[in-house]
Write a protein that holds these residues in place. Sequence first.
Motif, PDB file in Angstrom:
ATOM      1  N   GLU A 171      17.935   5.952  -7.093  1.00  0.00           N
ATOM      2  CA  GLU A 171      18.772   7.026  -7.637  1.00  0.00           C
ATOM      3  C   GLU A 171      18.871   8.216  -6.691  1.00  0.00           C
ATOM      4  O   GLU A 171      19.532   9.204  -6.994  1.00  0.00           O
ATOM      5  CB  GLU A 171      18.213   7.497  -8.986  1.00  0.00           C
ATOM      6  N   GLY A 172      18.187   8.119  -5.550  1.00  0.00           N
ATOM      7  CA  GLY A 172      18.235   9.206  -4.579  1.00  0.00           C
ATOM      8  C   GLY A 172      17.202  10.281  -4.805  1.00  0.00           C
ATOM      9  O   GLY A 172      17.263  11.347  -4.189  1.00  0.00           O
ATOM     10  N   LEU A 173      16.227  10.028  -5.693  1.00  0.00           N
ATOM     11  CA  LEU A 173      15.184  10.994  -5.965  1.00  0.00           C
ATOM     12  C   LEU A 173      13.961  10.724  -5.101  1.00  0.00           C
ATOM     13  O   LEU A 173      13.602   9.568  -4.870  1.00  0.00           O
ATOM     14  CB  LEU A 173      14.789  10.953  -7.448  1.00  0.00           C
ATOM     15  N   GLU A 174      13.343  11.775  -4.649  1.00  0.00           N
ATOM     16  CA  GLU A 174      12.136  11.648  -3.837  1.00  0.00           C
ATOM     17  C   GLU A 174      10.918  11.785  -4.739  1.00  0.00           C
ATOM     18  O   GLU A 174      10.830  12.731  -5.522  1.00  0.00           O
ATOM     19  CB  GLU A 174      12.119  12.735  -2.759  1.00  0.00           C
ATOM     20  N   LYS A 175       9.984  10.852  -4.648  1.00  0.00           N
ATOM     21  CA  LYS A 175       8.796  10.912  -5.483  1.00  0.00           C
ATOM     22  C   LYS A 175       7.603  10.373  -4.704  1.00  0.00           C
ATOM     23  O   LYS A 175       7.747   9.623  -3.729  1.00  0.00           O
ATOM     24  CB  LYS A 175       8.984  10.104  -6.766  1.00  0.00           C
ATOM     25  N   PRO A 176       6.372  10.741  -5.112  1.00  0.00           N
ATOM     26  CA  PRO A 176       5.178  10.235  -4.418  1.00  0.00           C
ATOM     27  C   PRO A 176       5.053   8.727  -4.551  1.00  0.00           C
ATOM     28  O   PRO A 176       5.445   8.144  -5.568  1.00  0.00           O
ATOM     29  CB  PRO A 176       4.032  10.960  -5.149  1.00  0.00           C
ATOM     30  N   VAL A 177       4.481   8.094  -3.536  1.00  0.00           N
ATOM     31  CA  VAL A 177       4.261   6.649  -3.616  1.00  0.00           C
ATOM     32  C   VAL A 177       3.082   6.336  -4.531  1.00  0.00           C
ATOM     33  O   VAL A 177       3.020   5.254  -5.132  1.00  0.00           O
ATOM     34  CB  VAL A 177       4.017   6.043  -2.218  1.00  0.00           C
ATOM     35  N   TYR A 178       2.141   7.257  -4.650  1.00  0.00           N
ATOM     36  CA  TYR A 178       0.975   7.065  -5.524  1.00  0.00           C
ATOM     37  C   TYR A 178       1.428   7.062  -6.978  1.00  0.00           C
ATOM     38  O   TYR A 178       2.235   7.898  -7.396  1.00  0.00           O
ATOM     39  CB  TYR A 178      -0.030   8.185  -5.286  1.00  0.00           C
ATOM     40  N   SER A 179       0.906   6.126  -7.757  1.00  0.00           N
ATOM     41  CA  SER A 179       1.377   5.970  -9.133  1.00  0.00           C
ATOM     42  C   SER A 179       0.271   6.067 -10.176  1.00  0.00           C
ATOM     43  O   SER A 179       0.402   5.523 -11.266  1.00  0.00           O
ATOM     44  CB  SER A 179       2.105   4.630  -9.287  1.00  0.00           C
ATOM     45  N   GLY A 180      -0.819   6.745  -9.849  1.00  0.00           N
ATOM     46  CA  GLY A 180      -1.831   6.989 -10.858  1.00  0.00           C
ATOM     47  C   GLY A 180      -3.148   6.280 -10.608  1.00  0.00           C
ATOM     48  O   GLY A 180      -3.328   5.582  -9.597  1.00  0.00           O
ATOM     49  N   PRO A 181      -4.113   6.446 -11.517  1.00  0.00           N
ATOM     50  CA  PRO A 181      -5.474   5.933 -11.306  1.00  0.00           C
ATOM     51  C   PRO A 181      -5.560   4.451 -10.997  1.00  0.00           C
ATOM     52  O   PRO A 181      -6.476   4.008 -10.306  1.00  0.00           O
ATOM     53  CB  PRO A 181      -6.165   6.261 -12.632  1.00  0.00           C
ATOM     54  N   GLY A 182      -4.622   3.657 -11.483  1.00  0.00           N
ATOM     55  CA  GLY A 182      -4.680   2.218 -11.233  1.00  0.00           C
ATOM     56  C   GLY A 182      -4.103   1.793  -9.893  1.00  0.00           C
ATOM     57  O   GLY A 182      -4.172   0.608  -9.537  1.00  0.00           O
ATOM     58  N   ASP A 183      -3.560   2.721  -9.132  1.00  0.00           N
ATOM     59  CA  ASP A 183      -2.918   2.409  -7.861  1.00  0.00           C
ATOM     60  C   ASP A 183      -3.962   2.420  -6.741  1.00  0.00           C
ATOM     61  O   ASP A 183      -4.179   3.434  -6.078  1.00  0.00           O
ATOM     62  CB  ASP A 183      -1.805   3.417  -7.577  1.00  0.00           C
ATOM     63  N   THR A 184      -4.602   1.283  -6.514  1.00  0.00           N
ATOM     64  CA  THR A 184      -5.639   1.215  -5.476  1.00  0.00           C
ATOM     65  C   THR A 184      -5.045   1.212  -4.075  1.00  0.00           C
ATOM     66  O   THR A 184      -5.690   1.647  -3.116  1.00  0.00           O
ATOM     67  CB  THR A 184      -6.495  -0.039  -5.677  1.00  0.00           C
ATOM     68  N   ALA A 185      -3.798   0.763  -3.942  1.00  0.00           N
ATOM     69  CA  ALA A 185      -3.184   0.682  -2.613  1.00  0.00           C
ATOM     70  C   ALA A 185      -2.968   2.054  -2.003  1.00  0.00           C
ATOM     71  O   ALA A 185      -3.035   2.223  -0.780  1.00  0.00           O
ATOM     72  CB  ALA A 185      -1.856  -0.062  -2.707  1.00  0.00           C
ATOM     73  N   HIS A 186      -2.707   3.056  -2.840  1.00  0.00           N
ATOM     74  CA  HIS A 186      -2.421   4.390  -2.332  1.00  0.00           C
ATOM     75  C   HIS A 186      -3.472   5.410  -2.761  1.00  0.00           C
ATOM     76  O   HIS A 186      -3.246   6.612  -2.667  1.00  0.00           O
ATOM     77  CB  HIS A 186      -1.035   4.853  -2.805  1.00  0.00           C
ATOM     78  N   ARG A 187      -4.602   4.930  -3.248  1.00  0.00           N
ATOM     79  CA  ARG A 187      -5.653   5.847  -3.711  1.00  0.00           C
ATOM     80  C   ARG A 187      -6.142   6.757  -2.587  1.00  0.00           C
ATOM     81  O   ARG A 187      -6.416   7.932  -2.805  1.00  0.00           O
ATOM     82  CB  ARG A 187      -6.813   5.058  -4.299  1.00  0.00           C
ATOM     83  N   ALA A 188      -6.239   6.220  -1.380  1.00  0.00           N
ATOM     84  CA  ALA A 188      -6.725   7.029  -0.258  1.00  0.00           C
ATOM     85  C   ALA A 188      -5.811   8.217  -0.001  1.00  0.00           C
ATOM     86  O   ALA A 188      -6.282   9.310   0.368  1.00  0.00           O
ATOM     87  CB  ALA A 188      -6.857   6.170   0.997  1.00  0.00           C
ATOM     88  N   ASP A 189      -4.502   8.029  -0.185  1.00  0.00           N
ATOM     89  CA  ASP A 189      -3.557   9.141  -0.013  1.00  0.00           C
ATOM     90  C   ASP A 189      -3.851  10.250  -1.015  1.00  0.00           C
ATOM     91  O   ASP A 189      -3.851  11.440  -0.670  1.00  0.00           O
ATOM     92  CB  ASP A 189      -2.115   8.648  -0.205  1.00  0.00           C
ATOM     93  N   PHE A 190      -4.088   9.843  -2.254  1.00  0.00           N
ATOM     94  CA  PHE A 190      -4.386  10.832  -3.291  1.00  0.00           C
ATOM     95  C   PHE A 190      -5.711  11.536  -3.020  1.00  0.00           C
ATOM     96  O   PHE A 190      -5.821  12.754  -3.150  1.00  0.00           O
ATOM     97  CB  PHE A 190      -4.405  10.166  -4.671  1.00  0.00           C
ATOM     98  N   GLU A 191      -6.720  10.786  -2.632  1.00  0.00           N
ATOM     99  CA  GLU A 191      -8.045  11.372  -2.438  1.00  0.00           C
ATOM    100  C   GLU A 191      -8.117  12.252  -1.192  1.00  0.00           C
ATOM    101  O   GLU A 191      -9.005  13.091  -1.089  1.00  0.00           O
ATOM    102  CB  GLU A 191      -9.096  10.261  -2.388  1.00  0.00           C
ATOM    103  N   ARG A 192      -7.182  12.077  -0.260  1.00  0.00           N
ATOM    104  CA  ARG A 192      -7.081  13.023   0.845  1.00  0.00           C
ATOM    105  C   ARG A 192      -6.472  14.342   0.360  1.00  0.00           C
ATOM    106  O   ARG A 192      -6.851  15.413   0.830  1.00  0.00           O
ATOM    107  CB  ARG A 192      -6.237  12.443   1.980  1.00  0.00           C
ATOM    108  N   ALA A 193      -5.528  14.236  -0.567  1.00  0.00           N
ATOM    109  CA  ALA A 193      -4.874  15.439  -1.086  1.00  0.00           C
ATOM    110  C   ALA A 193      -5.738  16.160  -2.108  1.00  0.00           C
ATOM    111  O   ALA A 193      -5.674  17.384  -2.234  1.00  0.00           O
ATOM    112  CB  ALA A 193      -3.530  15.075  -1.704  1.00  0.00           C
ATOM    113  N   VAL A 194      -6.551  15.411  -2.868  1.00  0.00           N
ATOM    114  CA  VAL A 194      -7.447  15.992  -3.877  1.00  0.00           C
ATOM    115  C   VAL A 194      -8.829  15.423  -3.611  1.00  0.00           C
ATOM    116  O   VAL A 194      -9.147  14.309  -4.012  1.00  0.00           O
ATOM    117  CB  VAL A 194      -6.985  15.650  -5.310  1.00  0.00           C
ATOM    118  N   SER A 195      -9.653  16.201  -2.936  1.00  0.00           N
ATOM    119  CA  SER A 195     -10.958  15.692  -2.512  1.00  0.00           C
ATOM    120  C   SER A 195     -12.091  16.392  -3.235  1.00  0.00           C
ATOM    121  O   SER A 195     -11.963  17.537  -3.670  1.00  0.00           O
ATOM    122  CB  SER A 195     -11.127  15.861  -0.999  1.00  0.00           C
ATOM    123  N   CYS A 196     -13.200  15.680  -3.387  1.00  0.00           N
ATOM    124  CA  CYS A 196     -14.389  16.206  -4.035  1.00  0.00           C
ATOM    125  C   CYS A 196     -15.564  16.228  -3.060  1.00  0.00           C
ATOM    126  O   CYS A 196     -15.785  15.265  -2.312  1.00  0.00           O
ATOM    127  CB  CYS A 196     -14.768  15.355  -5.249  1.00  0.00           C
TER     128      CYS A 196
END
Length: 586
Positions: A171-196
Motif C-alpha cells: 500500500e506504500g506504507l513504511e513500517k518496521p520489519v519487526y513484528s512483535g515478541p514472536g518474531d525471532t528473525a528480527h529480534r536482534a534489531d529490536f533488542e539493539r533499539a531497546v536494550s537492557c
Amino acid sequence: MVRGLTRSVAAGVGAALLAAGAAACTGSSDPVSTQGALGTAPSASGEPQRGGDLQVLVAGTIATWDPQLMYVGPEAFFAQRTFARGLTAYGTGAHQRDVQADLATDTGTPSDGARTWSFTLRPGVKWQDGSPITCDDVRHGVARTFDRRTHVGGTNYASFLLDMPTQVTPEGLEKPVYSGPGDTAHRADFERAVSCKGSTITFRLRDAEPDFPHIVALPEFAPRKASTDTTSDKASYAVMSSGPYRLKDPWVVGKGGTFVRNEHWDPRTDPIRRAYPDEIRVMSGLGEQSVIQRLLNQQDDDAYAVSWVQASPTLRNQAGTGLQARLTFPYTGNVDYLAVNMRSKVMANPAVRKALALSTNRATYVTATGGEGAGTPTWSILSPTVDPQSVTPPPGTGVEGDPEGARRALQQAGVKLPVPLRVVYARSVLGDKAYAALAAGWERAGFDVQLTSVPAEKYYETIEKPTSVSSFDVFRGVWTPDWPSAGGVLPALFDSRINIDSSGPGQDVGYFSSPAVNALIDKADVTPDPRARAKVWQQADRTLRDEGGYIALSATKALYLHGSGVKSYEDHAVGGIVDLATVAVR
C-alpha cells in the motif's frame, strides 16, 4: 509527533481528531470562571484520609484493560493511576502538566542529541504477585506494540520512533520489519533499539526527540510480564498490577469489577499515587443519562461516586449552590480551529487570510457551541493544557472580531468584494449553529460564504482527499495532543515534510508549507532545555498565525459531576478526568 519520517509513516501517529474531536489530553479550570490553576476544584473541608470505597460510574463498556491496547483517554488514565505504572507519569496538583519519574528513578538521561534515552528502574518495585518489575518487563511491553495482529487500538510511537529497519508495504506504507515478541528473525534489531543492562533500559531513536520523557508516559510503554500473555478471549481484561490497586475478581464485561489494594505496592517507591480509597468499584454498562441522574440524586453509595461522563453545559445554569460545589469544568485539551487552504486561489492572498482572521467572532462561536461552560475563546491551537496563556487575547484583539476593520483592510488591499469563501465542517446541531454564526461576521466583512456540512463519520476522509484542495477554502479542525507539549501539536499539523505528498495533505489539510516554521520545528527538536524549547515552540506558533496557517476558535471544556462524599476532587490537566492518584472519600 515523529519528525524525519515520510508522511506514510508519521500519519498514523498523533490524535488527529479533525472530524468530531475527542479528549486525549485534557485539563481543568476553576468551575466558576475560566481563570485559576489548571486541574483545581473546590475540595471538601478537611484533609483526605485513607479508607472507604469509591465508585466509578461508566457509560457503555470498557474496551480493554491491556495498557498496550489503550489509546490516550479516560480508561487509560484510570489504569495509569491505579494499576499500570510507567517509567514516567504526570504529577498532581500544581504539577499536573509536569512529567515526573514513576517506575524510573528520573525522567530519563538523553545522549547523542536526544536520539538515545536511558531510564533506570527504582529498586523495590514489584508486580502484584511479589515478583520484581524488571527491565525485560518494560522491553516486553514495548515489543507487544509491534504485533499488528493484536495491537490495534493503542498508540504506535515505539514503531515510528525506534531506530529499526523498515519495509514498504504494497500500500506504500513504511513500517518496521519487526513484528512483535514472536518474531525471532528480527529480534536482534529490536533488542539493539531497546536494550537492557541490569535495571537500566535504553531506547535508541531514529531522530532527536526531546519530548521522549512525555512519550514513555503513554500506556504503550508500560511494563508487561511475559508470563501473563495469553491467547484467551478474556486476556484484554486480565490485570497484572504494578500500582496501588489490583483487580479482585475477573472483570465482567458490561458490568464492571472491583479494585482492591495491591499488597505488594510500596508507597515509598511511588511519588505520585496517594491511593486513599480502600476499594474502587467500577460500574460499567450504564447509560449516560442514568449516570448523570444517579450523581444528581446521590442515593446510597452514589454520594461517593465519580464519573467521566460529560453532562450538558446547561446544568451549570440550573445548578443551585449545593450542586455548584460538585461541578467542575475542565478544559478537554481539544481546540476547535479553522485550517486555511493555502492552495486555494482566494486564500493564497495574505490580505484575505488576515481579513478572515480579523472578522472571526469567537464569542458567537462559543455561545453557539454551549456557552462559557463548553469552551473559552482562544487564539492559539495550543490548548491551555499545553500553554495556559493561549486563551489570553493578543493586545488590541477582541473576542467579537472586527468585521468592519476587515472590510476596510480588504478594500485597501485592492481585493474585489464580495470574496467567495467555501467552508466545510462536520455536521451537527451545534455545528450548524456555530458556523452560521461565524458566517454572519464574515459576510459583514465582505465575504460571500458558502457553508458545506459533511457527516461527522465521513468528515476526516473527505478533507484528506487530494480533491479537497480544489473544493474548499477553509476546513473545520479539532486537535488533541497526546502529551502536553507543542511538540505533540505543531509538527503533526503543519510540518509539510511529514504530511504532504502525492496522496494528499495528511493532517496538514490546508497544505500549509513554511520554511520558517519548519526551521523552528527543527530548532525545537535540538533544544534540550524544556523552557528554552517552549519559547521556540511559541515562536513557531506566532509565525504560523502571522502567516495565516490557522485560526483558533475555542478551547473546549467538559462538565463533570461528582458525589458530595468525594474529597480532594481534581480533574487532571493531562488525564482529563478525576485524578485517582489523589481523590478520597474520607
